[in-house]
Scaffold this motif. Structure first.
Motif, PDB file in Angstrom:
ATOM      1  N   GLU A  93       0.864  -1.171   0.000  1.00 21.39           N
ATOM      2  CA  GLU A  93       0.000   0.000   0.000  1.00 21.39           C
ATOM      3  C   GLU A  93       0.905   1.227   0.000  1.00 21.39           C
ATOM      4  OE1 GLU A  93      -2.756  -0.025   3.217  1.00 21.39           O
ATOM      5  OE2 GLU A  93      -3.454  -2.058   2.803  1.00 21.39           O
ATOM      6  N   THR A 123      -6.340   2.083  -2.656  1.00 20.49           N
ATOM      7  CA  THR A 123      -6.635   1.867  -1.248  1.00 20.49           C
ATOM      8  C   THR A 123      -7.890   2.649  -0.878  1.00 20.49           C
ATOM      9  OG1 THR A 123      -5.341   3.744  -0.457  1.00 20.49           O
ATOM     10  CG2 THR A 123      -4.165   1.663  -0.789  1.00 20.49           C
ATOM     11  N   GLU A 124      -8.455   2.357   0.281  1.00 22.87           N
ATOM     12  CA  GLU A 124      -9.670   3.042   0.723  1.00 22.87           C
ATOM     13  C   GLU A 124      -9.443   4.539   0.892  1.00 22.87           C
ATOM     14  OE1 GLU A 124     -11.142   1.263   4.244  1.00 22.87           O
ATOM     15  OE2 GLU A 124     -11.678  -0.652   3.299  1.00 22.87           O
ATOM     16  N   SER A 125      -8.208   4.935   1.233  1.00 21.81           N
ATOM     17  CA  SER A 125      -7.911   6.346   1.472  1.00 21.81           C
ATOM     18  C   SER A 125      -7.431   7.072   0.223  1.00 21.81           C
ATOM     19  CB  SER A 125      -6.852   6.472   2.570  1.00 21.81           C
ATOM     20  OG  SER A 125      -5.662   5.787   2.209  1.00 21.81           O
ATOM     21  N   GLY A 212      -0.369   8.053   9.492  1.00 20.94           N
ATOM     22  CA  GLY A 212      -1.431   8.754  10.202  1.00 20.94           C
ATOM     23  C   GLY A 212      -0.929   9.669  11.300  1.00 20.94           C
ATOM     24  N   ARG A 215      -1.165  13.138  10.068  1.00 25.98           N
ATOM     25  CA  ARG A 215      -2.432  13.644   9.553  1.00 25.98           C
ATOM     26  C   ARG A 215      -3.151  14.441  10.631  1.00 25.98           C
ATOM     27  NH1 ARG A 215      -3.747   8.391   5.927  1.00 25.98           N
ATOM     28  NH2 ARG A 215      -2.777   9.173   4.021  1.00 25.98           N
ATOM     29  N   GLU A 228      -5.896   5.604  12.001  1.00 23.92           N
ATOM     30  CA  GLU A 228      -5.423   4.517  11.146  1.00 23.92           C
ATOM     31  C   GLU A 228      -4.814   3.425  12.017  1.00 23.92           C
ATOM     32  OE1 GLU A 228      -3.060   5.618   7.859  1.00 23.92           O
ATOM     33  OE2 GLU A 228      -4.291   7.338   7.318  1.00 23.92           O
TER      34      GLU A 228
END
Length: 344
Positions: A93, A123-125, A212, A215, A228
């Motif tokens: 990822e 990826t989902e993000s 994360g 973030r 995350e």
């Protein structure tokens, strides 16, 4: 709970761009939770706050050179790939820039073809899943040759050779982090030896720090912030050792917020911890009843960050922000390569 409660103003020149000349010569701001006192020391003085029978718990994760600079095959357009997590051998990822120009099916090349990969999914993000071609030798060796240390976004320079050592704790052992557990950057082998000689135990755990950590929280109510997941390990020997320290009245001194989150993830009601490995999304914010950790070594954190909220949960929001204001007035250095705090 409001996000604005965790705001403060930091002059840009106090964001450390390089580490201290010597690890343990960084400054140490000491917060006494019970006394309400603030002291100003140097990191090597930490030993004077530790007692025989205490335990220092360290995160032995190791940062790997997760940043790759290369090009799109066929066009030669420049790309940047940031490795986040290995799903299985050769499949990762990632974050990629410029993302809009890297669709599924794109082939990327790095180091003049030393590493090559194909984008195989999303990826989902919004990141990319890539699969690397087989390489001559090991993938780890190729990454060490052409990858760059993933310095935080607030360090406005390219990674240098010295960052390979300095953006890494002296006790790092297990690769898996894309950011350093920065509270540990201040320790030297000599300081750790002196701490052991005083009768203080050194106990290792693992939490692989993810992207994360950088973030920011944007939700008006921070409790709505999605954490995350990050991988953690606590060995049977470490869990047993922590249990013995707690049972004998010693203090558990966590080196960094990653250690706090690991220990509180596996905490039992009696203050001991469970052994094992897994993934955690532990988010600690006020009010919080800490079951394991008695004292905390940490750096200065970004405004509105989950890390600042954790420290506020441990020492009290108003006290922490008062300490931050005093640190700013006294020109402490902030963030990853900055100075440290002891909260006890």
């Amino acid at each position: 709970m409001k996000l604005s409660d965790y705001e403060y103003t930091l002059p840009k020149e106090l964001i450390a761009q390089v580490p201290a000349a010597q690890r343990d010569l960084s400054r140490l701001l000491v917060l006494g939770r019970r006394s309400g006192e603030i002291e100003h020391r140097h990191f090597g003085d930490l030993i004077s706050y530790l007692n025989e029978g205490d335990a220092l718990v360290l995160n032995e994760t190791k940062v790997f050179p997760a940043r790759l600079l290369g090009e799109k095959e066929g066009t030669g357009a420049r790309v940047e790939l940031f490795l986040l997590r290995e799903r299985d051998e050769g499949t990762w990822e990632t974050l990629v820039r410029p993302g809009r120009r890297i669709p599924v099916g794109t082939h990327l090349s790095f180091g003049g073809g030393r590493l090559r990969c194909r984008v195989i999914g999303l990826t989902e993000s919004g990141g990319r899943v890539v699969r690397f071609d087989k390489v001559d030798g090991s993938f780890e060796d190729a990454l060490a040759e052409i990858g760059k240390m993933p310095l935080p976004p607030y360090i406005h320079r390219e990674a240098e050779d010295s960052d390979v050592q300095r953006y890494q704790t002296v006790y790092a052992k297990k690769k898996g982090a894309v950011a350093a557990p920065t509270a540990g950057l201040h320790f030297t082998p000599e300081l750790l030896d002196r701490i052991r000689e005083k009768g203080v135990s050194i106990i290792p755990v693992i939490l692989h720090v993810g992207i994360g950590t950088f973030r920011p929280v944007t939700a008006p109510d921070p409790r709505d912030h999605p954490m995350e997941s990050e991988y953690h390990e606590v060995s049977e020997s470490a869990a047993a050792h922590i249990g013995r320290i707690k049972a004998s009245g010693g203090r558990i001194v966590a080196v960094g917020t990653t250690v706090v989150r690991t220990l509180e993830t596996v905490a039992k009601d009696d203050g001991s911890v469970k052994s094992g490995a897994g993934w955690t999304k532990k988010f600690i914010y006020p009010p919080y009843d800490f079951r394991v950790v008695d004292a905390l070594v940490t750096n200065f954190h970004l405004p509105k960050s989950t890390l600042l909220m954790l420290v506020a949960a441990f020492a009290g929001r108003e006290f922490v922000l008062k300490a931050y204001e005093e640190a700013i007035q006294r020109r402490y250095r902030f963030y990853s390569y900055g100075d440290a705090m002891l909260v006890w």
